[in-house]
Motif scaffolding. Structure first.
Motif, PDB file in Angstrom:
ATOM      1  N   ASP A 105      47.955  27.622  62.092  1.00  0.00           N
ATOM      2  CA  ASP A 105      49.276  27.875  61.519  1.00  0.00           C
ATOM      3  C   ASP A 105      49.198  28.463  60.118  1.00  0.00           C
ATOM      4  OD1 ASP A 105      50.851  26.465  63.668  1.00  0.00           O
ATOM      5  OD2 ASP A 105      49.536  24.846  62.992  1.00  0.00           O
ATOM      6  N   LEU A 106      47.991  28.313  59.520  1.00  0.00           N
ATOM      7  CA  LEU A 106      47.833  28.621  58.103  1.00  0.00           C
ATOM      8  C   LEU A 106      46.353  28.862  57.867  1.00  0.00           C
ATOM      9  CD1 LEU A 106      49.577  28.320  55.498  1.00  0.00           C
ATOM     10  CD2 LEU A 106      48.905  25.923  55.456  1.00  0.00           C
ATOM     11  N   LEU A 107      46.042  29.894  57.087  1.00  0.00           N
ATOM     12  CA  LEU A 107      44.626  30.176  56.763  1.00  0.00           C
ATOM     13  C   LEU A 107      44.381  29.929  55.278  1.00  0.00           C
ATOM     14  CD1 LEU A 107      43.616  33.551  58.480  1.00  0.00           C
ATOM     15  CD2 LEU A 107      42.481  31.325  58.745  1.00  0.00           C
ATOM     16  N   ALA A 108      43.160  29.490  54.951  1.00  0.00           N
ATOM     17  CA  ALA A 108      42.751  29.368  53.545  1.00  0.00           C
ATOM     18  C   ALA A 108      41.347  29.950  53.428  1.00  0.00           C
ATOM     19  CB  ALA A 108      42.775  27.916  53.097  1.00  0.00           C
ATOM     20  N   VAL A 109      41.133  30.743  52.364  1.00  0.00           N
ATOM     21  CA  VAL A 109      39.863  31.452  52.199  1.00  0.00           C
ATOM     22  C   VAL A 109      39.324  31.239  50.792  1.00  0.00           C
ATOM     23  CG1 VAL A 109      38.774  33.755  52.113  1.00  0.00           C
ATOM     24  CG2 VAL A 109      40.419  33.221  53.925  1.00  0.00           C
ATOM     25  N   ARG A 110      38.013  30.999  50.688  1.00  0.00           N
ATOM     26  CA  ARG A 110      37.314  30.980  49.400  1.00  0.00           C
ATOM     27  C   ARG A 110      36.286  32.098  49.372  1.00  0.00           C
ATOM     28  NH1 ARG A 110      34.604  26.223  45.821  1.00  0.00           N
ATOM     29  NH2 ARG A 110      36.733  26.314  45.052  1.00  0.00           N
ATOM     30  N   SER A 111      36.410  33.012  48.420  1.00  0.00           N
ATOM     31  CA  SER A 111      35.450  34.109  48.268  1.00  0.00           C
ATOM     32  C   SER A 111      35.290  34.439  46.788  1.00  0.00           C
ATOM     33  CB  SER A 111      35.958  35.335  49.031  1.00  0.00           C
ATOM     34  OG  SER A 111      35.122  36.429  48.787  1.00  0.00           O
ATOM     35  N   PHE A 112      34.165  34.046  46.197  1.00  0.00           N
ATOM     36  CA  PHE A 112      33.938  34.195  44.754  1.00  0.00           C
ATOM     37  C   PHE A 112      33.702  35.651  44.354  1.00  0.00           C
ATOM     38  CE2 PHE A 112      31.953  29.738  43.742  1.00  0.00           C
ATOM     39  CZ  PHE A 112      33.144  29.134  44.060  1.00  0.00           C
ATOM     40  N   ALA A 113      33.754  35.868  43.055  1.00  0.00           N
ATOM     41  CA  ALA A 113      33.471  37.172  42.454  1.00  0.00           C
ATOM     42  C   ALA A 113      32.052  37.630  42.794  1.00  0.00           C
ATOM     43  CB  ALA A 113      33.628  37.078  40.934  1.00  0.00           C
ATOM     44  N   ALA A 114      31.909  38.964  42.952  1.00  0.00           N
ATOM     45  CA  ALA A 114      30.573  39.547  43.176  1.00  0.00           C
ATOM     46  C   ALA A 114      29.780  39.606  41.872  1.00  0.00           C
ATOM     47  CB  ALA A 114      30.704  40.937  43.785  1.00  0.00           C
ATOM     48  N   LEU A 115      30.478  39.580  40.733  1.00  0.00           N
ATOM     49  CA  LEU A 115      29.845  39.551  39.403  1.00  0.00           C
ATOM     50  C   LEU A 115      28.994  40.792  39.110  1.00  0.00           C
ATOM     51  CD1 LEU A 115      28.802  35.778  39.040  1.00  0.00           C
ATOM     52  CD2 LEU A 115      30.820  36.926  38.112  1.00  0.00           C
ATOM     53  N   HIS A 181      26.054  28.355  29.527  1.00  0.00           N
ATOM     54  CA  HIS A 181      25.561  28.062  30.879  1.00  0.00           C
ATOM     55  C   HIS A 181      24.219  28.752  31.038  1.00  0.00           C
ATOM     56  CE1 HIS A 181      25.800  27.406  35.292  1.00  0.00           C
ATOM     57  NE2 HIS A 181      26.738  26.521  34.997  1.00  0.00           N
ATOM     58  N   ARG A 182      23.536  28.485  32.141  1.00  0.00           N
ATOM     59  CA  ARG A 182      22.245  29.150  32.345  1.00  0.00           C
ATOM     60  C   ARG A 182      22.384  30.518  32.994  1.00  0.00           C
ATOM     61  NH1 ARG A 182      20.646  27.801  37.692  1.00  0.00           N
ATOM     62  NH2 ARG A 182      18.434  28.075  37.284  1.00  0.00           N
ATOM     63  N   LYS A 183      23.563  30.789  33.570  1.00  0.00           N
ATOM     64  CA  LYS A 183      23.770  32.083  34.225  1.00  0.00           C
ATOM     65  C   LYS A 183      25.262  32.445  34.164  1.00  0.00           C
ATOM     66  CE  LYS A 183      24.740  30.075  38.657  1.00  0.00           C
ATOM     67  NZ  LYS A 183      24.457  29.674  39.975  1.00  0.00           N
ATOM     68  N   PRO A 184      25.582  33.730  34.371  1.00  0.00           N
ATOM     69  CA  PRO A 184      27.007  34.119  34.350  1.00  0.00           C
ATOM     70  C   PRO A 184      27.768  33.462  35.499  1.00  0.00           C
ATOM     71  CG  PRO A 184      25.567  36.054  34.305  1.00  0.00           C
ATOM     72  CD  PRO A 184      24.694  34.880  34.603  1.00  0.00           C
ATOM     73  N   LEU A 185      28.965  32.973  35.223  1.00  0.00           N
ATOM     74  CA  LEU A 185      29.827  32.396  36.266  1.00  0.00           C
ATOM     75  C   LEU A 185      31.092  33.257  36.374  1.00  0.00           C
ATOM     76  CD1 LEU A 185      29.759  28.514  35.742  1.00  0.00           C
ATOM     77  CD2 LEU A 185      28.299  29.917  37.190  1.00  0.00           C
ATOM     78  N   PRO A 186      31.823  33.092  37.484  1.00  0.00           N
ATOM     79  CA  PRO A 186      33.055  33.877  37.686  1.00  0.00           C
ATOM     80  C   PRO A 186      34.130  33.616  36.623  1.00  0.00           C
ATOM     81  CG  PRO A 186      32.340  32.841  39.728  1.00  0.00           C
ATOM     82  CD  PRO A 186      31.491  32.254  38.635  1.00  0.00           C
ATOM     83  N   LYS A 187      35.100  34.527  36.566  1.00  0.00           N
ATOM     84  CA  LYS A 187      36.208  34.412  35.607  1.00  0.00           C
ATOM     85  C   LYS A 187      37.479  33.882  36.268  1.00  0.00           C
ATOM     86  CE  LYS A 187      34.285  38.106  32.725  1.00  0.00           C
ATOM     87  NZ  LYS A 187      33.221  38.776  33.502  1.00  0.00           N
ATOM     88  N   ALA A 188      37.415  33.515  37.542  1.00  0.00           N
ATOM     89  CA  ALA A 188      38.628  33.103  38.261  1.00  0.00           C
ATOM     90  C   ALA A 188      39.277  31.862  37.642  1.00  0.00           C
ATOM     91  CB  ALA A 188      38.301  32.841  39.737  1.00  0.00           C
ATOM     92  N   VAL A 189      38.474  30.869  37.279  1.00  0.00           N
ATOM     93  CA  VAL A 189      39.052  29.636  36.727  1.00  0.00           C
ATOM     94  C   VAL A 189      39.679  29.880  35.348  1.00  0.00           C
ATOM     95  CG1 VAL A 189      38.519  27.307  35.890  1.00  0.00           C
ATOM     96  CG2 VAL A 189      37.701  28.048  38.145  1.00  0.00           C
ATOM     97  N   PRO A 190      38.963  30.534  34.411  1.00  0.00           N
ATOM     98  CA  PRO A 190      39.642  30.822  33.138  1.00  0.00           C
ATOM     99  C   PRO A 190      40.864  31.727  33.324  1.00  0.00           C
ATOM    100  CG  PRO A 190      37.461  31.856  33.205  1.00  0.00           C
ATOM    101  CD  PRO A 190      37.534  30.891  34.348  1.00  0.00           C
ATOM    102  N   ASN A 191      40.780  32.729  34.204  1.00  0.00           N
ATOM    103  CA  ASN A 191      41.955  33.576  34.458  1.00  0.00           C
ATOM    104  C   ASN A 191      43.139  32.715  34.895  1.00  0.00           C
ATOM    105  OD1 ASN A 191      40.486  35.904  33.946  1.00  0.00           O
ATOM    106  ND2 ASN A 191      40.241  36.491  36.096  1.00  0.00           N
ATOM    107  N   SER A 192      42.901  31.797  35.828  1.00  0.00           N
ATOM    108  CA  SER A 192      44.019  31.017  36.376  1.00  0.00           C
ATOM    109  C   SER A 192      44.551  29.984  35.394  1.00  0.00           C
ATOM    110  CB  SER A 192      43.608  30.335  37.685  1.00  0.00           C
ATOM    111  OG  SER A 192      43.730  31.270  38.736  1.00  0.00           O
ATOM    112  N   PHE A 193      43.649  29.396  34.574  1.00  0.00           N
ATOM    113  CA  PHE A 193      44.190  28.462  33.568  1.00  0.00           C
ATOM    114  C   PHE A 193      45.074  29.226  32.589  1.00  0.00           C
ATOM    115  CE2 PHE A 193      44.200  26.121  29.559  1.00  0.00           C
ATOM    116  CZ  PHE A 193      44.781  24.946  30.004  1.00  0.00           C
ATOM    117  N   LEU A 194      44.577  30.391  32.158  1.00  0.00           N
ATOM    118  CA  LEU A 194      45.351  31.221  31.222  1.00  0.00           C
ATOM    119  C   LEU A 194      46.718  31.568  31.811  1.00  0.00           C
ATOM    120  CD1 LEU A 194      45.105  32.994  28.568  1.00  0.00           C
ATOM    121  CD2 LEU A 194      44.393  34.833  30.082  1.00  0.00           C
TER     122      LEU A 194
END
Ligand code: AOR
Ligand code: CP
Length: 347
Positions: A105-115, A181-194
């Motif tokens: 009835d409903l789809l949910a998808v998780r797909s992170f940044a390619a960076l 951090h030890r490596k680059p992480l996605p910007k999705a979380v900071p984008n969404s908090f902002l």
């Protein structure tokens, strides 16, 4: 049919509606409000909170869920059009999205940044492909551009801690700080908090070292949302100044502007003094809370003593994922009549 993948799907009024409903359902449980609904979840990346909270939403609401992991049990998936599929991805979103839509009835998808390139991540190609080809409502469980559910849970957490009547946060100062951090992480979380804090009317202070700017289109969208909500957005390279007097300090590691000429992992480790700790929190308001979306690396991004202190709101944020997501699932289901999609009826 309503897709709920980006802040633009909600806007200022939609965010308010989600927060009010979530606050109300935390007081009076809606019971089995999801009556036999089936959610299909597709993950391209790992998860603890997102998967567990969506499964909990469906089970407690009287519905159910199924989980697929692309490339791990389910086929690896291509989203690009106009290319011969001669690589290592046997399935295309053009078939996968409508096929899955026939079962659920409903789809949910998780797909992170390619960076690789901020512009490409900002365009959010995988989530946009699912939006285009799903025939049931789609919810984002974090995409290359945004983590909508996280941003909403974060605003709910702020609203509960120091919101006025109806969770009003207008003018409240909150700081989003870059962390090492030890490596680059996605910007999705900071984008969404902002975006969500701006839409909630907060005075949002974004602090990061030079070279870690968030995408210009996201900054512009945050300014536009703030203009509508009575909020404001400021950017600083001075972490202490940005934190002074804030009601909340949100730590998050994210990668440099991409593509970047330098050694990105080295850039992530070049500012160890940006680790968020109690000394920094002491500059915030007396009752300020500390926030992080989790998972968090202790004594790298954030001092362990701060995570273990009463100021930490991280577990409340994670709980609030459940509370905002049951509202989103409910909204998405109500936007759509399932039987119009399938050639058979489950009713
Ligand atoms: C460690 C890591 O990859 N974190 C991911 C997920 C955060 C919450 N889903 C990130 O920074 O976007
Ligand atoms: N915050 C969050 O989305 O956590 P997971 O990556 O564990 O789902």
């Amino acid at each position: 049919m309503k897709h709920l993948t980006h802040m633009e799907d909600l806007g200022v009024a939609g965010l308010q509606q989600v927060i009010r409903q979530a606050l109300s359902w935390k007081q009076a449980d809606p019971g089995k409000h999801l009556a036999d609904a089936l959610l299909g979840m597709l993950f391209f990346n790992p998860s603890l909170r997102t998967r567990a909270s969506f499964e909990a939403v469906m089970a407690r609401g009287g519905g159910s869920s199924l989980v697929l992991e692309s490339g791990k049990g389910a086929w690896a998936m291509e989203h690009r059009d106009g290319i011969p599929m001669d690589g290592d991805r046997p399935e295309h979103v053009r078939e996968a999205a409508p096929v899955l839509s026939r079962y659920v009835d409903l789809l949910a998808v998780r797909s992170f940044a390619a960076l690789e390139d901020d512009a490409q991540d900002e365009a959010d190609p995988m989530m946009r492909a699912f939006r285009a080809h799903a025939t049931v409502p789609l919810i984002s469980m974090e995409s290359a551009r945004e983590h909508l559910c996280q941003g909403l849970a974060d605003v709910l957490t702020l609203a509960e801690r120091f919101g006025g009547p109806d969770g009003d946060l207008k003018g409240q100062p909150v700081t989003l700080s870059w962390a090492p951090h030890r490596k680059p992480l996605p910007k999705a979380v900071p984008n969404s908090f902002l975006l969500s804090a701006a839409a909630a009317g907060c005075e949002v202070r974004l602090a990061h070292p030079p070279g870690f700017e968030l995408p210009a289109a996201v900054m512009q969208q945050a300014d536009d949302l703030a203009a509508q909500s009575g909020g404001s957005v400021y950017v600083s390279h001075d972490q202490s100044a940005a934190v002074a007097g804030s009601r909340a300090v949100y730590a998050k590691a994210w990668g440099p502007v991409l593509p970047c000429a330098g050694d990105a992992p080295a850039m992530m480790q070049a500012h160890p003094d940006w680790q968020v700790d109690s000394r920094l929190m002491a500059k915030a308001a007396g009752d300020a809370c500390f926030m992080h979306c989790l998972p968090v690396r202790r004594d790298l991004e954030v001092a362990a003593e701060l995570l273990d202190s009463p100021a930490s709101a991280v577990v409340d944020q994670a709980e609030n994922r459940f509370h905002v997501q049951r509202v989103l699932v409910d909204m998405a289901l109500k936007s759509f009549k399932q039987t119009s999609n399938q050639s058979w009826s489950v009713a």
